[in-house]
Design a protein around this motif. Structure first.
Motif, mmCIF file in Angstrom:
data_model
loop_
_atom_site.group_PDB
_atom_site.id
_atom_site.type_symbol
_atom_site.label_atom_id
_atom_site.label_comp_id
_atom_site.label_asym_id
_atom_site.label_seq_id
_atom_site.Cartn_x
_atom_site.Cartn_y
_atom_site.Cartn_z
ATOM 1 N N ARG A 152 29.753 108.604 70.335
ATOM 2 C CA ARG A 152 29.848 107.107 70.800
ATOM 3 C C ARG A 152 29.494 106.832 72.105
ATOM 4 N NH1 ARG A 152 31.422 103.744 66.563
ATOM 5 N NH2 ARG A 152 30.093 102.423 67.888
ATOM 6 N N GLY A 153 28.645 105.946 72.217
ATOM 7 C CA GLY A 153 28.143 105.735 73.660
ATOM 8 C C GLY A 153 27.136 106.621 74.033
ATOM 9 N N GLY A 154 26.419 107.222 73.256
ATOM 10 C CA GLY A 154 25.350 108.386 73.600
ATOM 11 C C GLY A 154 24.172 107.956 73.949
ATOM 12 N N SER A 155 23.881 106.575 73.693
ATOM 13 C CA SER A 155 22.298 106.142 74.550
ATOM 14 C C SER A 155 22.504 106.256 75.851
ATOM 15 C CB SER A 155 22.216 104.856 73.988
ATOM 16 O OG SER A 155 22.138 104.725 72.537
ATOM 17 N N ASP A 156 23.496 106.265 76.516
ATOM 18 C CA ASP A 156 23.484 106.354 78.199
ATOM 19 C C ASP A 156 23.093 107.788 78.272
ATOM 20 O OD1 ASP A 156 24.781 103.924 78.221
ATOM 21 O OD2 ASP A 156 26.732 104.917 78.256
ATOM 22 N N THR A 157 23.398 108.774 77.541
ATOM 23 C CA THR A 157 23.196 110.288 77.719
ATOM 24 C C THR A 157 21.727 110.421 77.305
ATOM 25 O OG1 THR A 157 25.299 110.801 77.305
ATOM 26 C CG2 THR A 157 23.735 112.494 76.904
HETATM 27 N N1 ASP Z 1 25.033 102.770 69.279
HETATM 28 C C1 ASP Z 1 25.701 103.912 69.773
HETATM 29 C C2 ASP Z 1 27.279 103.476 69.838
HETATM 30 O O1 ASP Z 1 27.624 102.432 69.330
HETATM 31 C C3 ASP Z 1 25.361 104.546 70.879
HETATM 32 C C4 ASP Z 1 25.527 103.706 72.133
HETATM 33 O O2 ASP Z 1 25.625 102.355 71.824
HETATM 34 O O3 ASP Z 1 25.371 104.005 73.263
HETATM 35 O O4 ASP Z 1 28.237 104.409 69.997
#
Ligand code: ASP
Ligand code: ADP
Ligand code: MG
Length: 417
Positions: A152-157
């Motif tokens: 989760r949050g991997g688009s930053d990476t």
């Molecule tokens: N869509 C993915 C998430 O909600 C990746 C991201 O937003 O960085 O975890």
């Protein structure tokens, strides 16, 4: 002329209007003469929905199929942004992780990027002035040829890794706040925006709960010495001078930061669970009997507190695990009860961890002691404490999280004046 990566998070691409707004941000940089690779997240709430669908289909689902499902959110936004860019006269194409390819490990749902070949993207900058619109969060495992996601949050990476691969001058992370603050500005309105923050401090803030950047993206920024600039996509694209310095926070090496405070910021995480084992035998091998099976089950143990035994025979041991692993952790311990030999297992899931971070702590004594006093004056009970060179954390009842964060924020002089 420079080379830029621009990353837009979920709220920045939440609907077609927001995607058009993103296209105008990209146009501004293209018009200023920059080569641009854009990395996009799924629309706000989309990934949660996809995750829920997988859980609904089966609570014990195949992680490879989970990745096939949750990676789809970014496929949609990358295509839509390419369409929006073309609509305003910008040459653009979308790229999925497998097309570039972004090669990752096979750890589905938490894969690590191994290698990115940025050649084709760079060639297209030169040949056609084409903007690359890249689906964040996803990659492919070269052995199995299957789609992976980065956690989760991997688009930053994805963004920082792409920036390193194409040797960008900077990686801009556009989000719904205009920078990194001394703590979550949605919880503490008096939080202050930082102009600059060192990679090391940002790494601690992110790993201790500030979700503004995924931890791995900060690690990659540090390894590649890639300047990462956190800024808002909600500023009007036309009001921004592409050659000026917009509001935001630069994450950079410590040497570039002139002014430094003892405490940089405060993070918190409600994603904690506490397990206490009462009256375990105080003898060699007991800790191994507890933490060995937890490690085998891939459960990350965070804080550990063991009391000094009074009678030399038995003692209590408390540790924390991520709330999502709580049930598995409890089952794992219960299954080893015979080997460990405890009398009672107590647990709490309504706990949170509040952490104070600052590389300035290395050279200052008594920073934590001040916090313990301030928290006690607020009647906040501390269940466990951990410290390291540049941070300390306390485990408290979740109901007191906001009060504790505000108290410490004021105590260390972080409030906006
Ligand atoms: N869509 C993915 C998430 O909600 C990746 C991201 O937003 O960085 O975890
Ligand atoms: P995106 O969808 O753009 O990736 P995220 O929701 O992942 O955005 O991250 C941005 C959010 O991080 C902000 O809305 C804010 O509430 C939260 N946040 C937590 N701690 C901090 C902090 N110290 N500084 C800025 N934002 C923070
Ligand atoms: Mg995010």
């Amino acid at each position: 002329m420079g080379r830029l990566v621009m990353k837009f998070g979920g709220t920045s691409v939440a609907n077609i209007d927001r995607i058009r707004n993103v296209a105008r941000h990209v146009k501004r940089e293209v018009d200023a003469g920059h080569d641009v690779a854009v990395v996009v997240s799924a629309m706000a709430g989309k990934t949660n929905e996809l995750v829920d669908w997988c859980r609904d289909a089966s609570p014990m689902h195949d992680a490879r199929e989970y990745d096939a499902v949750v990676a789809s959110g970014e496929q949609v936004t990358s295509g839509l942004l390419a369409i929006a860019l073309q609509g305003i006269g910008i040459q653009a194409r979308s790229w999925q992780g497998w097309q570039i390819p972004i090669k990752t490990s096979d750890a589905h749902a938490s894969a690590r990027i191994l290698e990115i070949d940025g050649t084709e993207i760079v060639n297209r900058f030169a040949d056609r002035k084409e903007v690359a619109v890249i689906a964040g969060f996803q990659g492919i495992n070269p052995q199995t040829n299957r789609i992976t996601t980065l956690g989760r949050g991997g688009s930053d990476t994805s963004a920082v890794a792409i920036a390193a691969a194409i040797r960008a001058d900077r990686c801009d992370i556009y989000t719904d706040v205009d920078g990194v603050y001394t703590t979550d500005p949605r919880v503490v309105p008096k939080a202050r925006r930082l102009d600059k923050i060192a990679f090391e401090d940002m790494l601690e803030l992110a790993s201790l709960g500030a979700k503004v950047l995924q931890v791995r993206s900060v690690e990659l920024g540090m390894v590649h010495n890639m300047p990462v600039f956190v800024r808002s996509s909600f500023d009007k694209p036309e009001d921004i001078d592409p050659h000026g310095t917009p509001p935001g926070t630069l994450i950079c090496s410590e040497e570039e930061i002139m002014e430094s405070h003892v405490v940089t910021g405060i993070a918190f995480s409600k994603d904690e669970a506490q397990i206490s084992l009462r009256q375990i035998e105080d003898k060699p091998g007991v800790a191994a009997a507890i933490f060995g099976p937890l490690a085998d089950a891939n459960i990350n143990v965070d804080m550990i507190v063991q009391n000094v035994s009074e009678d030399g025979k038995t003692t209590d041991l408390t540790f924390t695990v991520p709330a999502s692993d709580y049930n598995r952790a409890r089952d794992t311990i219960t299954a080893s009860k015979g080997k460990i030999g405890y009398i009672r297992l107590d647990s709490a899931t309504d706990v949170s961890k509040v952490s104070v971070i600052g590389s300035g702590m290395r050279s200052h004594a008594g920073v934590a002691a001040k916090a313990f006093k301030a928290l006690s004056e607020r009647n906040i009970n501390i269940r466990a404490i951990t410290t390291s060179e540049i941070k300390f954390s306390v485990l408290i009842d979740a109901a007191y999280t906001e009060l504790a964060v505000r108290t410490l924020h004021t105590l260390y002089g972080l409030d906006q004046t």
